[in-house]
Design a protein around this motif. Sequence first.
Motif, PDB file in Angstrom:
ATOM      1  N   GLU A  73      56.042 -26.965  67.642  1.00 11.15           N
ATOM      2  CA  GLU A  73      54.638 -26.681  67.360  1.00 11.15           C
ATOM      3  C   GLU A  73      54.494 -25.398  66.540  1.00 11.15           C
ATOM      4  N   GLU A  74      55.298 -24.406  66.848  1.00 16.89           N
ATOM      5  CA  GLU A  74      55.200 -23.128  66.143  1.00 16.89           C
ATOM      6  C   GLU A  74      55.822 -23.173  64.754  1.00 16.89           C
ATOM      7  N   PRO A  77      53.669 -26.983  62.528  1.00 18.53           N
ATOM      8  CA  PRO A  77      52.407 -27.045  63.273  1.00 18.53           C
ATOM      9  C   PRO A  77      51.534 -28.269  63.032  1.00 18.53           C
ATOM     10  N   ALA A  78      51.832 -29.078  62.042  1.00 16.71           N
ATOM     11  CA  ALA A  78      50.969 -30.234  61.777  1.00 16.71           C
ATOM     12  C   ALA A  78      51.746 -31.538  61.991  1.00 16.71           C
ATOM     13  N   ALA A  80      48.933 -30.899  65.067  1.00 17.08           N
ATOM     14  CA  ALA A  80      48.986 -29.987  66.205  1.00 17.08           C
ATOM     15  C   ALA A  80      49.095 -30.737  67.534  1.00 17.08           C
ATOM     16  N   PRO A  83      45.712 -27.403  71.274  1.00 19.75           N
ATOM     17  CA  PRO A  83      44.412 -27.061  70.682  1.00 19.75           C
ATOM     18  C   PRO A  83      44.409 -25.637  70.137  1.00 19.75           C
ATOM     19  N   LYS A  84      43.376 -25.298  69.375  1.00 22.12           N
ATOM     20  CA  LYS A  84      43.277 -23.962  68.779  1.00 22.12           C
ATOM     21  C   LYS A  84      42.774 -22.917  69.769  1.00 22.12           C
ATOM     22  N   ARG A  85      41.819 -23.275  70.612  1.00 24.43           N
ATOM     23  CA  ARG A  85      41.208 -22.290  71.506  1.00 24.43           C
ATOM     24  C   ARG A  85      42.146 -21.945  72.662  1.00 24.43           C
ATOM     25  N   GLU A  88      41.683 -23.856  75.935  1.00 27.06           N
ATOM     26  CA  GLU A  88      42.096 -25.254  75.835  1.00 27.06           C
ATOM     27  C   GLU A  88      43.617 -25.374  75.771  1.00 27.06           C
ATOM     28  N   ARG A  89      44.264 -24.434  75.075  1.00 24.47           N
ATOM     29  CA  ARG A  89      45.727 -24.432  75.029  1.00 24.47           C
ATOM     30  C   ARG A  89      46.302 -24.231  76.437  1.00 24.47           C
ATOM     31  N   THR A 159      48.268 -34.645  72.616  1.00 26.81           N
ATOM     32  CA  THR A 159      48.744 -33.266  72.746  1.00 26.81           C
ATOM     33  C   THR A 159      50.055 -33.281  73.535  1.00 26.81           C
TER      34      THR A 159
END
Length: 217
Positions: A73-74, A77-78, A80, A83-85, A88-89, A159
Amino acid sequence: MILHDFWRSSASYRVRIALALKGLCFEQVPVDLVSGAQRSGAHLALNPQGLVPALEVDGLVLTQSLAIIEYLEETRPAPALLPKRPAERAHVRRLSQAIACEIHPLSNLRTLNRVEALAGAEARADWNRETIAAGLDAFEALLDHPGFAGAFCHADRPTMADCALIPQLYNADRWGIAYDHLPRIAAVAASCAAHPAFAAAHPDRDHGAAAPCGYRV
């Protein structure tokens, strides 16, 4: 990338799903857990724990399925898988760890072999069914959150949590554990079953047939 895995290993299955979701090509090296290949000198040199999976990537050897997925993921990253927040992560990580750190260790091969050695084959089966069923009941409750859209574990795209859940459901199916009474889990399972990445990573897929880039043998 070279993935050292066992076709039926839940942890390996998680990583295969993540690789397929990200469309990443890899070479697969099977490690037969039943025959004890994980205890060979060659495999212990890759992973001193004697576990699968191990991923050779970017000059590294990575182990532990969730750590591998977070590295992917790092570095790639695409699309994803988190999530961005931050909140949420954290929730997606909580769901993932509820499977990988709570349910799975109680039903992995080493634990089941030990239970059978102490109490017999019937106790092994009872132990596994009870622990998986209780874990899925708790996971169903964890899915009752504002980000649950009914398609996947969080929002409307897969996810890391889905990468963790689906292999556990494969285990549940193998042991005859029903989860159709858990509507949120059942909805996620149906969405993932229709997604090509999950089909590509499935333990029972025909490895002799043409495979997408995300699962090359």
